[in-house]
Design an enzyme around this catalytic site. Structure first.
Site, mmCIF file in Angstrom:
data_model
loop_
_atom_site.group_PDB
_atom_site.id
_atom_site.type_symbol
_atom_site.label_atom_id
_atom_site.label_comp_id
_atom_site.label_asym_id
_atom_site.label_seq_id
_atom_site.Cartn_x
_atom_site.Cartn_y
_atom_site.Cartn_z
ATOM 1 N N ASP A 483 0.837 -1.202 0.000
ATOM 2 C CA ASP A 483 0.000 0.000 0.000
ATOM 3 C C ASP A 483 0.874 1.255 0.000
ATOM 4 O O ASP A 483 2.083 1.200 0.307
ATOM 5 C CB ASP A 483 -0.887 -0.040 1.258
ATOM 6 C CG ASP A 483 -2.200 0.705 1.091
ATOM 7 O OD1 ASP A 483 -2.325 1.492 0.148
ATOM 8 O OD2 ASP A 483 -3.097 0.501 1.946
ATOM 9 N N ASP A 553 -10.732 2.111 -3.427
ATOM 10 C CA ASP A 553 -11.336 1.807 -2.128
ATOM 11 C C ASP A 553 -12.854 1.838 -2.219
ATOM 12 O O ASP A 553 -13.554 1.475 -1.267
ATOM 13 C CB ASP A 553 -10.877 2.830 -1.079
ATOM 14 C CG ASP A 553 -9.488 2.489 -0.548
ATOM 15 O OD1 ASP A 553 -9.028 1.354 -0.767
ATOM 16 O OD2 ASP A 553 -8.865 3.367 0.092
#
Ligand code: DGJ
Length: 732
Positions: A483, A553
Site C-alpha cells: 500500500d 477503495d
C-alpha cells in the site's frame, strides 16, 4: 522484418501487423516524423509525406537558408522525433539540456543507427520485455555537440501486438557536467487536429474516470507532481479520430511505464498540427550528468488501432499480459482471497482472523489477507508505520502460529505492508528522523498522520527490506498487499547535494522499483498486489512487479463500473483488484458480477452472512473457477459505457477461439422504455451460440446484427442495480 531502413530515401519504416510508423533523416540530419497510422503498402512513397519544408518570417530557419539549392525549412513547422528546446522549434520540446555554457539551447541530430532482435532491459526501470522473434528494436544515435550529450532513441516494435515501446538513453560524452532539464520519452507530431483526447481523471474513491474532449489550439495535458502517479490522472491517454468510437475508427493510445511525476501533453500548434509528448514531468526535475554518466528515461508504449478504443484496449491488454507482467504469477492461477480491511479495519486479533478463515473455507475462498494493523503499536492510522515487527500481543500469538492455523483451515495467508511510509509516532522515526522526506529548513507536512520515507536512500531501503524479510521468512506468507497512502510534499533528500535535489523525485521512484525488485526476487513465490489508497498508483510500472492492483477503495458496485471501465481502457481486467463487499447498494449477484470483471475476491465479515448470501457466494466461487480462463485470456468488449449511458452498463468477454461468451449487464437506473435490445460484438457470425441457461440457440450473425431481446418485464418490477449475466457456448 518489422524495421526497415531505405538508404536512398533515408526513411525508417516500422511495421506492426496493423500499423506503420515512419521517420526520415532529413536536411542537416534532423530526424523528422513522417507517419503513424494504419499499415501502408510496402512501396508507399513515405518520404513524400514530408510536406512542411518551408518557413515564415517569424519562424527561425535552417542555417543554409541562403543556399538557393537548399530546401528552406523551419523547425517550427517540421514534424520531429526528438525536438530540442530553443533551436528554432518553439513548440513544447521533448528535451532540454543546460550545457556547459549555461544556456538551454538543445539541438540533437542523427548520427547512426542499428537494428537488433528482441528488446533490451532498461536499467533500473520496469519495462516491456520480449525475446528474439517476439520484437525487434531500432536504436538511433543522436548527438548535440554543443552540450556534448548523446541520446539513443529506442523503438521496439511488437509486430503482432500492434504496439511500439519508446524510450531514450542519454550519455554525457563531453568533458563537462550538464543538466537534463527535460527528458521526455516520446514525441509524436501528427498532421491534423481532428482528434478527441481521451484520458482518465479521478480522485480518491473515483479513480480512472473516462474523459473525452476535442483537441483544440494550445496545450492540454494530464500530469502528476505528487511523486507518485496519483489518483488524479492515470499515465495514459488516447487520441480518437473524429467519427471513431468504441469499435470503429482510428485510436492511438499512449501509456507510460512509470510510477512517478509524469506529463502527457497534447499541444496543437498554430497550423492545427498536434504534438503529443509523454515522459517524466519536467516540473521539479533536473538531472546532473557528469562526463561518462548516462540517464535512462522510462518507456512510453503506443498502440495504433483501426478498431476504435476497444481494439486499442485489447492490444494493450495482450501486450501487458504477455510482455509486461512477469514472474511466477504472470500465468499461474491466482487464489481467490478475502481481505480483512472492510471486515474489521484495525479491530482484529488472531482468533477473529482464524474465524474468518474457517467461514471463508466453507464458501470456497482460498486465501485470507490480513490488512493494516498487525505491526508495531498500530492500533489506528496515527502510528507505527516503519515498525514492521509483529504485534503478538494484539494477535494473541506469533505470526507463524496464526498463519499455521489459517493454513490448517485450508487457506493460504497474505499480509499488508506500506513500506514507503513512516509515522512520526514510530520507533523508526525516533531513531532516524532524517529518513523522512523533507526539504531543508521546512516543516514536513503530514498526511494520514504519516511522512514518506526517503526511498532514494539505499540504507533506508535496506532497513525496510531486512524488516520485511524477517517477517516473511518467519511465517508461511503467500501474498503481499503493498500500500502507499500519501503523496510527496516538501520533496528533497537529506542525502543529496543541493545541485542534485532535482533528481529526488525520480530517484525516489527508482528506489521504490529497487525495493519491489528485491522483494519479488527474494520471494518469487509471493503474489504481490499493489495499492495506493485504492487506485492511486495504478500504472504499468507497478503492473510490472505486481500482476494485480487494487482498483479503488470504492466497493460500491455501481460506482465501480465507471472506475473499472476507465481502467480497462489500458489495463487487463485480470489486473484490476475487485472485491465483493458488504456495500448495500445492490444485492450480492450484482456485486459479484462487477467484481468478476476483475481479480474477484471478498472484503467482508464472513461470519455475518445470511444463509441465502452464503449460497450466492458459493455459486459465485464456482463461476469464478468456471470463467477464470475467459476472464484472464478473453477479449473484452465494452458495449455500453456507464459514463455515457445513465441506465445501463454492458460488457462482454469472448474467448480467443470465439466459442465462449460471457455477457453482463448492470442496470444502474431503470429506463423509461422497457423494450431493450442489445447487439453483441466480436463473435463468429457463422457459429451457433447456445444460451447456457435457456438452451436457446442463435447464430453469431444474429446476435451481432439483431441482438438479444433484453426487454424488461413490468412485474416483478426491475430494480436499480439489478444485473443480468448470460453465458453462451459454441462448437469449436
Ligand atoms: C488503503 C487501502 O486502499 C485499503 O484497502 C486498506 O488497505 C487501507 N489503506 C489500510 O490502511
Amino acid at each position: 522484418m518489422p524495421i526497415l531502413f531505405d538508404p536512398a530515401s533515408r526513411v525508417f519504416r516500422l511495421d506492426t501487423d496493423v500499423s506503420t510508423y515512419a521517420m526520415m533523416i532529413y536536411e542537416e540530419n534532423y530526424l523528422v516524423h513522417l507517419y503513424y497510422g494504419a499499415k501502408v503498402p510496402d512501396a508507399a512513397p513515405l518520404a513524400k509525406l514530408m510536406t512542411r519544408g518551408w518557413f515564415d518570417s517569424f519562424s527561425p530557419r535552417n542555417p543554409k537558408m541562403d543556399d538557393p539549392d537548399h530546401v528552406q525549412f523551419s523547425l517550427d513547422f517540421t514534424p520531429q522525433e526528438f525536438p530540442g528546446f530553443g533551436a528554432g522549434d518553439s513548440r513544447a520540446s521533448a528535451v532540454e539540456v543546460c550545457g556547459p555554457a549555461g544556456d538551454f539551447v538543445t539541438d540533437f541530430r542523427y548520427q547512426s543507427h542499428r537494428v537488433f532482435p528482441g528488446k533490451p532491459a532498461l536499467e533500473g526501470l520496469p519495462a516491456t520485455f520480449a525475446q528474439e522473434g517476439e520484437a525487434e528494436t531500432l536504436e538511433i544515435e543522436m548527438a548535440d555537440p554543443a552540450t556534448g550529450v548523446k541520446a539513443f532513441l529506442l523503438y521496439t516494435v511488437f509486430a503482432h501486438n500492434g504496439a511500439m515501446a519508446r524510450s531514450v538513453r542519454f550519455e554525457n560524452a563531453g568533458s563537462n557536467a550538464v543538466d537534463l532539464e527535460r527528458a521526455l520519452s516520446l514525441c509524436l507530431d501528427l498532421p491534423a487536429m481532428d482528434y478527441d483526447l481521451i484520458h482518465l481523471y479521478g480522485r480518491w474513491n473515483k479513480e480512472n474516470t473516462k474523459v473525452r474532449q476535442p483537441l483544440r489550439h494550445g496545450s492540454q495535458s494530464i500530469s502528476s507532481r505528487r511523486g507518485m502517479t496519483g489518483h488524479n490522472h492515470n499515465p495514459f491517454a488516447a487520441l480518437l479520430r473524429h467519427g471513431a468510437g468504441e469499435e470503429q475508427g482510428e485510436a492511438l493510445g499512449v501509456s507510460l511505464v512509470y510510477s512517478g511525476n509524469f506529463l502527457i501533453e497534447a499541444e496543437v500548434d498554430t497550423w492545427g498540427c498536434p504534438r503529443l509528448l509523454a515522459g517524466i514531468n519536467p516540473d521539479g526535475f533536473r538531472w546532473r550528468l557528469m562526463p561518462g554518466e548516462s540517464f535512462q528515461t522510462p518507456e512510453a508504449v503506443t498502440v495504433f488501432s483501426a478498431n476504435g478504443l476497444g481494439g486499442m484496449s485489447r492490444a494493450f491488454h495482450r501486450l501487458y499480459s504477455s510482455h509486461l507482467i512477469h514472474g511466477e504469477w504472470a500465468h499461474k492461477k491466482r487464489p481467490l482471497l478475502i481481505n480483512s480491511w472492510e471486515a474489521a479495519f484495525f479491530d482484529f486479533d488472531g482468533q477473529k482472523l482464524v474465524e474468518f478463515a474457517k467461514e471463508a473455507k466453507e464458501l470456497g475462498i482460498e486465501m485470507l489477507v490480513m490488512d493494516d494493523g498487525w505491526f508495531g503499536q498500530r492500533s489506528d492510522d496515527h502510528r507505527a508505520l516503519g515498525d514492521w515487527w509483529v504485534n503478538e500481543e494484539k494477535l494473541g500469538c506469533s505470526l507463524k502460529e496464526l498463519v499455521a492455523q489459517v493454513n490448517q483451515q485450508g487457506l493460504s495467508f497474505g499480509i499488508w505492508y506500506e513500506p514507503e511510509m513512516i509515522s512520526p509516532d514510530s520507533d523508526l522515526y525516533r531513531a532516524h528522523p532524517d529518513w523522512a522526506v523533507c526539504a531543508q529548513g521546512r516543516q514536513g507536512s503530514v498526511s494520514r498522520h504519516q511522512y514518506v520515507l526517503d526511498m532514494s536512500r539505499k540504507e533506508v531501503r535496506d532497513n525496510i527490506f531486512e524488516q520485511m524479510r524477517a517477517v516473511i521468512e518467519g511465517a508461511n506468507i503467500a501474498y503481499i498487499k503493498w500500500d502507499c497512502n500519501r503523496n510527496i510534499s516538501e520533496a528533497a533528500s537529506a542525502a543529496l547535494s543541493p545541485e542534485r535535489q532535482g533528481e529526488f523525485f525520480h530517484r525516489y521512484v527508482l528506489g521504490v522499483y529497487d525495493l519491489m525488485d528485491r522483494v519479488t526476487k527474494a520471494f518469487p513465490h509471493i503474489l504481490l498486489e499493489n495499492c495506493s489508497g485504492g487506485g492511486g498508483r495504478f500504472d504499468p510500472g507497478m503492473l510490472y512487479y505486481s500482476p494485480q492492483i487494487w482498483t479503488s477503495d470504492n466497493t460500491d458496485p455501481v460506482e465501480r463500473l465507471s472506475i473499472q471501465f476507465g481502467a480497462s481502457l489500458c489495463y487487463p481486467i485480470a489486473s484490476m483488484g475487485a472485491h465483493v463487499s458488504a456495500n448495500p447498494r445492490t444485492g450480492f449477484e450484482t456485486k459479484g458480477a462487477v467484481a468478476m470483471m476483475g481479480t474477484f475476491g471478498y472484503e467482508l465479515d464472513p461470519r455475518k452472512l445470511t444463509p441465502e448470501e452464503r449460497e450466492t457466494i458459493k455459486a459465485q466461487v464456482a463461476d469464478y473457477h468456471k470463467y477464470y480462463g475467459l476472464i484472464r485470456q478473453g477479449d473484452l468488449y465494452r458495449l455500453t459505457d456507464p459514463t455515457e449511458n445513465a441506465h445501463f452498463c454492458d460488457w462482454e468477454l469472448v474467448s480467443q477461439d470465439k466459442t465462449q461468451v460471457l455477457y453482463t449487464r448492470v442496470m444502474m437506473r431503470r429506463p423509461e422504455c422497457f423494450f431493450q435490445h442489445k447487439r453483441l460484438v466480436g463473435l463468429d457470425p457463422e457459429k451457433l451460440y447456445t444460451n447456457e441457461e435457456t438452451g436457446e440457440t442463435y447464430s453469431g450473425a444474429f446476435l451481432m446484427n439483431a441482438g438479444l431481446d433484453l426487454s424488461l418485464r413490468p412485474w416483478p418490477a426491475p430494480k436499480d442495480g439489478d444485473c443480468l449475466v448470460l453465458h453462451f457456448t459454441a462448437q469449436a
